[in-house]
Motif scaffolding. Structure first.
Motif, PDB file in Angstrom:
ATOM      1  N   GLN A   9       0.855  -1.179   0.000  1.00 30.90           N
ATOM      2  CA  GLN A   9       0.000   0.000   0.000  1.00 30.90           C
ATOM      3  C   GLN A   9       0.892   1.230   0.000  1.00 30.90           C
ATOM      4  O   GLN A   9       1.765   1.368   0.848  1.00 30.90           O
ATOM      5  N   VAL A  10       0.686   2.125  -0.974  1.00 29.37           N
ATOM      6  CA  VAL A  10       1.542   3.300  -1.094  1.00 29.37           C
ATOM      7  C   VAL A  10       0.831   4.592  -0.723  1.00 29.37           C
ATOM      8  O   VAL A  10       1.464   5.612  -0.548  1.00 29.37           O
ATOM      9  N   SER A  11      -0.470   4.570  -0.623  1.00 25.60           N
ATOM     10  CA  SER A  11      -1.237   5.719  -0.131  1.00 25.60           C
ATOM     11  C   SER A  11      -2.549   5.183   0.417  1.00 25.60           C
ATOM     12  O   SER A  11      -2.762   3.981   0.463  1.00 25.60           O
ATOM     13  N   SER A  12      -3.429   6.058   0.799  1.00 23.79           N
ATOM     14  CA  SER A  12      -4.644   5.617   1.472  1.00 23.79           C
ATOM     15  C   SER A  12      -5.514   4.694   0.633  1.00 23.79           C
ATOM     16  O   SER A  12      -6.252   3.890   1.177  1.00 23.79           O
ATOM     17  N   VAL A  17       2.017  -3.572  -7.114  1.00 25.25           N
ATOM     18  CA  VAL A  17       2.727  -4.848  -7.227  1.00 25.25           C
ATOM     19  C   VAL A  17       3.869  -4.582  -8.193  1.00 25.25           C
ATOM     20  O   VAL A  17       3.649  -4.093  -9.300  1.00 25.25           O
ATOM     21  N   SER A  18       5.079  -4.852  -7.785  1.00 31.18           N
ATOM     22  CA  SER A  18       6.221  -4.595  -8.659  1.00 31.18           C
ATOM     23  C   SER A  18       6.306  -5.673  -9.740  1.00 31.18           C
ATOM     24  O   SER A  18       5.831  -6.788  -9.570  1.00 31.18           O
ATOM     25  N   ILE A  19       6.900  -5.298 -10.858  1.00 28.69           N
ATOM     26  CA  ILE A  19       7.145  -6.266 -11.923  1.00 28.69           C
ATOM     27  C   ILE A  19       8.653  -6.439 -12.064  1.00 28.69           C
ATOM     28  O   ILE A  19       9.410  -5.496 -11.825  1.00 28.69           O
ATOM     29  N   PRO A  20       9.096  -7.622 -12.434  1.00 24.79           N
ATOM     30  CA  PRO A  20      10.539  -7.848 -12.570  1.00 24.79           C
ATOM     31  C   PRO A  20      11.135  -6.962 -13.664  1.00 24.79           C
ATOM     32  O   PRO A  20      10.535  -6.758 -14.726  1.00 24.79           O
TER      33      PRO A  20
END
Length: 67
Positions: A9-12, A17-20
């Motif tokens: 979670q990066v904000s409210s 989800v990161s990608i390679p």
């Protein structure tokens, strides 16, 4: 190839989800690139380049641990 990613979670109200990096490079994505996402009826999340490049497409399935 299967890999596990954590949802962060990066904000409210936003999750990421990161990608390679190697996957991003293989599909011509660079930092700041715009992508489109579609959700199929079965819950599969499809991510593709927003510049109309349709021959390079991959899908990611996100499911809960309950499934």
């Amino acid at each position: 190839m299967t890999s596990t990613r954590k949802v962060q979670q990066v904000s409210s109200g936003t999750y990421t989800v990161s990608i390679p990096a190697d996957w991003a490079r293989a599909y011509g994505l660079e930092p700041g690139a715009t992508v489109e996402r579609y959700t199929h009826l079965d819950g599969a999340l499809v991510i593709c380049r927003a510049d109309g490049e349709t021959n390079k497409l991959d899908a990611v399935r996100i499911s809960s641990q309950d499934e």
